[in-house]
Design a protein around this motif. Structure first.
Motif, PDB file in Angstrom:
ATOM      1  N   TYR A   1       9.750   2.975   4.263  1.00  0.00           N
ATOM      2  CA  TYR A   1       8.581   2.222   4.685  1.00  0.00           C
ATOM      3  C   TYR A   1       9.135   1.393   6.145  1.00  0.00           C
ATOM      4  CZ  TYR A   1       4.589  -0.457   6.046  1.00  0.00           C
ATOM      5  OH  TYR A   1       3.389  -1.118   6.592  1.00  0.00           O
TER       6      TYR A   1
ATOM      7  N   PRO B   1      -0.091   2.769  -3.617  1.00  0.00           N
ATOM      8  CA  PRO B   1      -1.566   3.213  -2.653  1.00  0.00           C
ATOM      9  C   PRO B   1      -2.611   3.108  -3.788  1.00  0.00           C
ATOM     10  CG  PRO B   1      -0.267   5.148  -2.982  1.00  0.00           C
ATOM     11  CD  PRO B   1       0.914   4.036  -3.310  1.00  0.00           C
ATOM     12  N   GLY B   2      -3.653   2.204  -3.251  1.00  0.00           N
ATOM     13  CA  GLY B   2      -4.936   2.194  -4.153  1.00  0.00           C
ATOM     14  C   GLY B   2      -4.936   1.128  -5.217  1.00  0.00           C
ATOM     15  N   GLU B   3      -3.559   1.070  -5.797  1.00  0.00           N
ATOM     16  CA  GLU B   3      -3.475   0.439  -7.044  1.00  0.00           C
ATOM     17  C   GLU B   3      -3.785  -1.296  -7.030  1.00  0.00           C
ATOM     18  OE1 GLU B   3      -0.032   1.222  -9.040  1.00  0.00           O
ATOM     19  OE2 GLU B   3       0.014   3.233  -9.046  1.00  0.00           O
TER      20      GLU B   3
ATOM     21  N   SER C   1       3.399   9.763   4.146  1.00  0.00           N
ATOM     22  CA  SER C   1       2.193   9.706   3.158  1.00  0.00           C
ATOM     23  C   SER C   1       2.202   8.272   2.266  1.00  0.00           C
ATOM     24  CB  SER C   1       2.451  10.858   2.250  1.00  0.00           C
ATOM     25  OG  SER C   1       1.003  10.584   1.164  1.00  0.00           O
ATOM     26  N   GLY C   2       1.015   7.630   2.478  1.00  0.00           N
ATOM     27  CA  GLY C   2       0.757   6.333   1.884  1.00  0.00           C
ATOM     28  C   GLY C   2       1.011   5.363   2.737  1.00  0.00           C
ATOM     29  N   MET C   3       1.496   5.510   3.948  1.00  0.00           N
ATOM     30  CA  MET C   3       2.134   4.406   4.741  1.00  0.00           C
ATOM     31  C   MET C   3       1.157   4.318   5.872  1.00  0.00           C
ATOM     32  SD  MET C   3       6.190   4.978   5.060  1.00  0.00           S
ATOM     33  CE  MET C   3       6.910   5.213   3.517  1.00  0.00           C
ATOM     34  N   GLN C   4       0.037   3.430   5.863  1.00  0.00           N
ATOM     35  CA  GLN C   4      -0.979   3.110   6.661  1.00  0.00           C
ATOM     36  C   GLN C   4      -0.682   2.258   7.733  1.00  0.00           C
ATOM     37  OE1 GLN C   4      -4.355   1.977   4.396  1.00  0.00           O
ATOM     38  NE2 GLN C   4      -4.486   3.845   3.196  1.00  0.00           N
TER      39      GLN C   4
ATOM     40  N   GLN D   1       0.854  -1.123   0.024  1.00  0.00           N
ATOM     41  CA  GLN D   1       0.141   0.016  -0.051  1.00  0.00           C
ATOM     42  C   GLN D   1       0.935   1.260   0.014  1.00  0.00           C
ATOM     43  OE1 GLN D   1      -3.163   0.173  -0.696  1.00  0.00           O
ATOM     44  NE2 GLN D   1      -3.372   2.357  -0.138  1.00  0.00           N
ATOM     45  N   ALA D   2       1.991   1.048   0.701  1.00  0.00           N
ATOM     46  CA  ALA D   2       3.007   2.195   0.685  1.00  0.00           C
ATOM     47  C   ALA D   2       3.581   2.686  -0.612  1.00  0.00           C
ATOM     48  CB  ALA D   2       3.877   2.104   1.822  1.00  0.00           C
TER      49      ALA D   2
ATOM     50  N   ASN E   1       2.971   2.899  12.263  1.00  0.00           N
ATOM     51  CA  ASN E   1       3.648   3.772  11.511  1.00  0.00           C
ATOM     52  C   ASN E   1       4.419   4.747  12.368  1.00  0.00           C
ATOM     53  OD1 ASN E   1       4.853   5.780   9.946  1.00  0.00           O
ATOM     54  ND2 ASN E   1       3.088   5.751   8.183  1.00  0.00           N
TER      55      ASN E   1
END
Length: 236
Positions: free
Chosen positions: A208, A72-74, A228-231, A68-69, A223
């Motif tokens: 990450y 993201p979303g892909e 950003s993007g690291m949920q 995801q990091a 985290n």
């Protein structure tokens, strides 16, 4: 001639089993390297975590968080964190780790100091400053950086001892890794492979790995930096 044949017969009689085991191990290592190299390097973002033991749900959560990091979303990038134990099965050996490190499939190495130093000194890992990753070192204390020197093979002969000075910058040394922080990764060093297949992702991947804290109890992946993007991932 008779003496030579006698010596061979004695060698086989007394050491035949040991010789057979060595030959089988060598053959297995060759087939392992060939099998690994047949697989396409770019299929997966691969993290070799040498000697690290994680519960399977935690390992899966780390892989999902990393994917995801990086994308993201892909949902198109597969990430693999190779640990020492998956369930009750030991998934690593020295031969396995070496085979993967030579295969050109590994992007990041996570390892204890002495194991990490072995690969840093022998040309497997990227020197971060000269490799274009100097930004990752900004604001970090010397104690957070792992220094190593390349083995000098020009003198010939076998190398009996690798240089080991992880916290000391010497002439000709460089920064090959960054120490991880808390949790089960405490004491581990993270670095980037020279022949990593996913060069577009390795910087964010290393960020990450350095930003998460895997709890000792194996219940949480947190985290620490809020990149950003690291949920955050909570594993039930």
């Amino acid at each position: 001639m008779r003496n030579v044949r006698k010596k061979i017969e004695n060698l086989i009689f007394y050491h035949g089993i040991a010789i057979l085991v060595i030959c089988l191990a060598a053959a297995a290592a060759v087939f392992l390297v060939r099998d690994i190299c047949r697989q396409r390097a770019g299929e997966v973002f691969y993290v070799m975590a040498a000697g690290l033991e994680l519960e399977e749900p935690v390992r899966e959560g780390l892989q999902e968080g990393l994917a995801q990091a990086l994308a993201p979303g892909e949902g198109t990038l597969q990430c693999m964190v190779e640990t020492a134990c998956s369930g009750r099965t030991n998934m690593q050996s020295e031969a396995t780790i070496s085979a993967y490190m030579q295969s050109g499939r590994v992007d990041l190495l996570l390892a204890p100091e002495e194991v990490f130093n072995r690969y840093a000194c022998t040309g497997y890992l990227t020197e971060l400053r000269s490799g274009g990753f100097g930004g990752l070192l900004e604001g970090r204390r010397v104690q957070e950086l792992f220094y190593a020197s390349q083995v000098d093979y020009s003198q010939g002969g076998a190398v009996t001892e690798l240089p080991f000075h992880p916290h000391e910058e010497t002439d000709g040394s460089g920064v090959y890794g960054i120490y991880c922080g808390e949790g089960v990764l405490d004491g581990y060093v993270a670095g980037i492979m020279v022949n990593c297949p996913n060069k577009a992702y390795v910087k964010e991947g290393l960020q990450y790995v350095l930003s998460v804290c895997v709890a000792e109890a194996g219940s949480n992946i947190e985290n620490k930096t809020g990149i950003s993007g690291m949920q955050d991932a909570l594993i039930e």
